[in-house]
Design a protein around this motif. Sequence first.
Motif, PDB file in Angstrom:
ATOM      1  N   ALA A  81       0.861  -1.183   0.000  1.00 15.63           N
ATOM      2  CA  ALA A  81       0.000   0.000   0.000  1.00 15.63           C
ATOM      3  C   ALA A  81       0.892   1.225   0.000  1.00 15.63           C
ATOM      4  CB  ALA A  81      -0.909   0.000   1.223  1.00 15.63           C
ATOM      5  N   PHE A  82       0.818   2.026  -1.067  1.00 13.42           N
ATOM      6  CA  PHE A  82       1.630   3.227  -1.195  1.00 13.42           C
ATOM      7  C   PHE A  82       0.807   4.408  -0.687  1.00 13.42           C
ATOM      8  CE2 PHE A  82       3.447   0.762  -4.954  1.00 13.42           C
ATOM      9  CZ  PHE A  82       4.473   0.234  -4.185  1.00 13.42           C
ATOM     10  N   GLU A  83       1.200   4.932   0.464  1.00 12.58           N
ATOM     11  CA  GLU A  83       0.369   5.887   1.194  1.00 12.58           C
ATOM     12  C   GLU A  83       0.658   7.347   0.870  1.00 12.58           C
ATOM     13  OE1 GLU A  83       0.341   5.395   5.366  1.00 12.58           O
ATOM     14  OE2 GLU A  83       0.778   3.274   5.233  1.00 12.58           O
ATOM     15  N   ASP A  84       0.020   8.189   1.726  1.00 15.94           N
ATOM     16  CA  ASP A  84       0.311   9.617   1.851  1.00 15.94           C
ATOM     17  C   ASP A  84      -0.288  10.494   0.761  1.00 15.94           C
ATOM     18  OD1 ASP A  84       1.492   9.395   4.252  1.00 15.94           O
ATOM     19  OD2 ASP A  84       3.558   9.534   3.556  1.00 15.94           O
ATOM     20  N   HIS A  85      -1.416  10.100   0.201  1.00 14.65           N
ATOM     21  CA  HIS A  85      -2.224  11.014  -0.605  1.00 14.65           C
ATOM     22  C   HIS A  85      -3.508  11.267   0.195  1.00 14.65           C
ATOM     23  CE1 HIS A  85      -0.033  11.302  -4.408  1.00 14.65           C
ATOM     24  NE2 HIS A  85       0.262  10.018  -4.291  1.00 14.65           N
ATOM     25  N   PRO A  86      -3.497  12.193   1.131  1.00 17.49           N
ATOM     26  CA  PRO A  86      -4.642  12.341   2.043  1.00 17.49           C
ATOM     27  C   PRO A  86      -5.939  12.718   1.359  1.00 17.49           C
ATOM     28  CG  PRO A  86      -3.112  14.181   2.258  1.00 17.49           C
ATOM     29  CD  PRO A  86      -2.425  13.158   1.427  1.00 17.49           C
ATOM     30  N   ALA A  87      -5.868  13.289   0.164  1.00 10.94           N
ATOM     31  CA  ALA A  87      -7.086  13.709  -0.526  1.00 10.94           C
ATOM     32  C   ALA A  87      -7.556  12.690  -1.568  1.00 10.94           C
ATOM     33  CB  ALA A  87      -6.873  15.070  -1.178  1.00 10.94           C
ATOM     34  N   GLY A  88      -6.972  11.501  -1.567  1.00 15.01           N
ATOM     35  CA  GLY A  88      -7.370  10.486  -2.535  1.00 15.01           C
ATOM     36  C   GLY A  88      -6.443  10.416  -3.739  1.00 15.01           C
ATOM     37  N   ILE A  89      -6.566   9.334  -4.503  1.00 15.78           N
ATOM     38  CA  ILE A  89      -5.702   9.090  -5.660  1.00 15.78           C
ATOM     39  C   ILE A  89      -6.572   8.975  -6.904  1.00 15.78           C
ATOM     40  CG2 ILE A  89      -4.093   7.444  -6.718  1.00 15.78           C
ATOM     41  CD1 ILE A  89      -3.194   6.750  -3.864  1.00 15.78           C
ATOM     42  N   ARG A  90      -6.276   9.827  -7.899  1.00 17.24           N
ATOM     43  CA  ARG A  90      -7.074   9.855  -9.122  1.00 17.24           C
ATOM     44  C   ARG A  90      -6.340   9.289 -10.332  1.00 17.24           C
ATOM     45  NH1 ARG A  90     -11.746  12.308  -8.602  1.00 17.24           N
ATOM     46  NH2 ARG A  90     -12.119  13.555  -6.740  1.00 17.24           N
ATOM     47  N   ALA A  91      -5.039   9.090 -10.217  1.00 19.04           N
ATOM     48  CA  ALA A  91      -4.279   8.599 -11.370  1.00 19.04           C
ATOM     49  C   ALA A  91      -3.125   7.733 -10.895  1.00 19.04           C
ATOM     50  CB  ALA A  91      -3.750   9.765 -12.200  1.00 19.04           C
ATOM     51  N   VAL A  92      -2.877   6.628 -11.622  1.00 20.05           N
ATOM     52  CA  VAL A  92      -1.735   5.758 -11.366  1.00 20.05           C
ATOM     53  C   VAL A  92      -1.123   5.379 -12.715  1.00 20.05           C
ATOM     54  CG1 VAL A  92      -2.549   4.818  -9.169  1.00 20.05           C
ATOM     55  CG2 VAL A  92      -3.243   3.731 -11.301  1.00 20.05           C
ATOM     56  N   ALA A  93       0.203   5.204 -12.756  1.00 16.82           N
ATOM     57  CA  ALA A  93       0.861   4.833 -14.009  1.00 16.82           C
ATOM     58  C   ALA A  93       2.179   4.133 -13.706  1.00 16.82           C
ATOM     59  CB  ALA A  93       1.115   6.062 -14.882  1.00 16.82           C
ATOM     60  N   PHE A  94       2.439   3.018 -14.405  1.00 16.17           N
ATOM     61  CA  PHE A  94       3.729   2.336 -14.321  1.00 16.17           C
ATOM     62  C   PHE A  94       4.684   2.925 -15.363  1.00 16.17           C
ATOM     63  CE2 PHE A  94       1.328  -1.138 -12.289  1.00 16.17           C
ATOM     64  CZ  PHE A  94       2.218  -1.521 -11.286  1.00 16.17           C
ATOM     65  N   SER A  95       5.972   3.004 -15.017  1.00 13.78           N
ATOM     66  CA  SER A  95       6.982   3.340 -16.010  1.00 13.78           C
ATOM     67  C   SER A  95       7.100   2.182 -16.989  1.00 13.78           C
ATOM     68  CB  SER A  95       8.322   3.601 -15.330  1.00 13.78           C
ATOM     69  OG  SER A  95       8.784   2.447 -14.651  1.00 13.78           O
ATOM     70  N   PRO A  96       7.561   2.435 -18.226  1.00 14.14           N
ATOM     71  CA  PRO A  96       7.618   1.369 -19.226  1.00 14.14           C
ATOM     72  C   PRO A  96       8.464   0.166 -18.819  1.00 14.14           C
ATOM     73  CG  PRO A  96       7.828   3.494 -20.296  1.00 14.14           C
ATOM     74  CD  PRO A  96       7.900   3.748 -18.820  1.00 14.14           C
ATOM     75  N   ASP A  97       9.488   0.374 -17.973  1.00 19.23           N
ATOM     76  CA  ASP A  97      10.295  -0.760 -17.535  1.00 19.23           C
ATOM     77  C   ASP A  97       9.732  -1.424 -16.285  1.00 19.23           C
ATOM     78  OD1 ASP A  97      10.886   1.028 -15.518  1.00 19.23           O
ATOM     79  OD2 ASP A  97      13.009   1.238 -16.022  1.00 19.23           O
ATOM     80  N   GLY A  98       8.633  -0.900 -15.743  1.00 16.51           N
ATOM     81  CA  GLY A  98       7.975  -1.508 -14.603  1.00 16.51           C
ATOM     82  C   GLY A  98       8.634  -1.255 -13.271  1.00 16.51           C
TER      83      GLY A  98
END
Length: 642
Positions: free
Chosen positions: A397-414
Motif C-alpha cells: 500500500a503506497f500511502e500519503d495522498h490524504p485527498a485520494g488518488i485519481r491517477a496511477v501509471a507504471f513506467s515502461p520498464d515496470g
Amino acid sequence: MRRGMLLGGKYRLVERLGRGGMGEVWSADDHQLGRRVAVKILHADLSSDRVVAARLRREARTAAALQHPGITVVHDIGEHEGHPYFVMELLEGTNFAELLADNPGGLPVARVASLMAPVAEALAYAHRKGVVHRDIKPANLVELSEGGVKICDFGLSRYAGAGSSLTGTGGALGTPAYMAPEQYAGRSADARSDLYSLGCTLYALLAGRPPFPGPTMVDMMRQHLMEPPPDLAERRPDVPADLHRLLRRLLAKDPYDRPASAEEVHRVVGALAGPARRRPDPPADPVPEPRPAERPARLSPARRPWRLPSPPMPADEGRGADRIETTSTPIRMRGGLVPGHPSWPGPPSGASCAATLACAVPVLAAVFSPDGRLLATGGEGDAALLWEVGTRRAVAAFEDHPAGIRAVAFSPDGRLLATGGDDEVVRLWSVTAHRLVTVLKGHAGGVSALAFSPDGARLAVGGGNRAVKVWNLAALRTVAAPKAPAGGVCALAFSPDGARLAAAVRNERVLLWDAAAFRTVTELRGHSGPVRSVAFRPDGTTLATGGEDGTARLWDLATRYTIAPLKGHAGPVRSVAFRSDGATLATGGDDGTARLWDGANGAPTATLTGHAGPVRAVAFGPEGMTLATGSLDRTVRLWQLH
C-alpha cells in the motif's frame, strides 16, 4: 476418460485434444467460473506410481507460480478416480510444429525472430525463478490468435523426467530431435539444456527441419552427442552472421560453451525482430534510489481509516450478477486463427468474471504493470494498492495522498509507479522495494492524469490547473508546461512512438501536442460535453476518447475525422483502453457497465455487467486476454476474455 465426465465437481470434459506418453489433454467447461479450459490427465499406468503422482503435483505448483504473459497459466490441480490432472488455460492459436509443416523450406528471418524473441524472454523469466522446462520444442510453443507467443507444458516436462528410461516417443526425458547431449547422456538438465533445445527449435524454424533429423532414435542420439551441427548457411544463405554465431553457441555440445542466459538470446534475436519487438530503454540517468530518509510503503498502518482488502471474492459473489451480453461473434478458422492473422486478430466475443478484488474505497484508477504480474489501483482512500495478479492479493500500500488518488501509471520498464491526487503532488515509488523514491510538487488544482513517455524518460502530469507539466525524470525538473483550456485536463496519453501527447480536456475537445516542442498540432472536436478519457491504439493510427456526452469515439489521426461514435453507455464514459493488439477497445461508464468494441470500426462486441456502481477504470493486461474494471462500488473485477 470420456466426453461429459465431471472432474473435481466443476470441470466437464468436452473434447479430447490430444494423447501422448504421459496422458490425455481435453478441453473442458469450468462450471464454477464459466470458462473453457484445458485439462491434462495422467495415464492410469503412471497414476498408480505414488512418487510420479507426487512429483506431478509438485511440478504443477511450480508451474502455477510462473506468472508471465509468455507462459501458459496453470489454474488448478486435482485428482479424479486416482488420475491426477492439471487445469490450464486453453490457448487459441497455432503451434510452431504446424508452422513448420506449412513452411518446409523454413520461415523468413524476421518472422522467426518475431516468434522466438518472446520465447527467449519468457524462458529467461522462468530460469530466473529457478524453473527448467526440459522439453522446449516447436509443439510446445504456440503463436496465439490474438497476438503473442506462449510456452506450453511448463513443469510437465520436469515431471516427465520421472520415467526410468528414454522412450522412443521422447515422453520420459524430452523429445529426441530437440534434446540436449547431456540429457541423452543421463545427466541432469539445467537452464543450459533449455538453451540447446531452444537452438534446435530456432534452427528448425529457419531450415524447415531440426539440425539432427535422424532418421532413427539411435542416429539422433549419436548426432546430438558427437556430430557438429550442419552449417545453416548451405540451406539459408540469407541468415545474418549474428544469428549464425548465436546458433553455433546454442548448439554447443558442452553446456559451458552455450550463451550465459536466455536474456542474451533475447537480445540477439530481439534485435533482428525490429524495434517493435523491443522494450523501451530506461532513462540514461535513472531516478535515484531511495534516500536513507525515505521509508518503505507500510502495509497495515493503524492510524489510517482504510485497511488492506480481504482476499478476492469468487466471481459469483459480491454486488450484482455477472452477465455477459454478446452482440457479435468472431469467425474461427483453422488452428484458432481469424481473418487477417497474424497482423489482425479479431475481437473477443465476450468475457467472464474470473475474480473480484474487494477494495476498501471507491476505485478511480487501475493499471497493469508492463509484465502483467501486478495491478495498481487508486481511489478515494489515501493509498494506492499493489496487487499480485496471480495470487489476487494486495502486496503493498503506497500511502500519503490524504485527498485520494485519481491517477496511477507504471513506467515502461515496470520499476516505478507514479501516483497523483487532489493533494497537488505526484509520488514516485519503487515497485520492487515498495519505497517512496521522490515527490514531484507544484501541481495546483490537483492531479487527475499521468502518462510516461514510451522511453520512460519523461512524465506528463495534468489536472485542474491549465498547465500540463512534463518532467524530465533523470534531472527531476520540468521541461515543458503546455497550456490547456480553462477547466484543466482529465486524461493524458503519449503516442506509441512518443512523438505526440494527447490531452482530454473539460471543454469538449481533445488536444494533440508535438511532444518535442509541445506546441498544439491539432484539436479534435466532436464530443458535446467534457472529454474524460483518451488512449492511442498501439499502432498509433487511431485515438479513442470517452466523454460525458455518453459516447466514446474513434479518431483517424491521418484525417482527424471521427471513424465512429460508439453509443451504448447510458451515462458518461469515464475510461477507455485498447487491447495490446489494437483489435479491441474497452470502455467504462457511469451506467455501471464496461463495454467491448471492435478496435477498427467501433462495432460493439460485448457488454460486461455486474458492478453495482459507476465503472471509472478499465485496463487490459499486456497479454490481451485479461481486463480489469474498477468501480465506485469498491471492487475491481478481473475478466477473462474469450
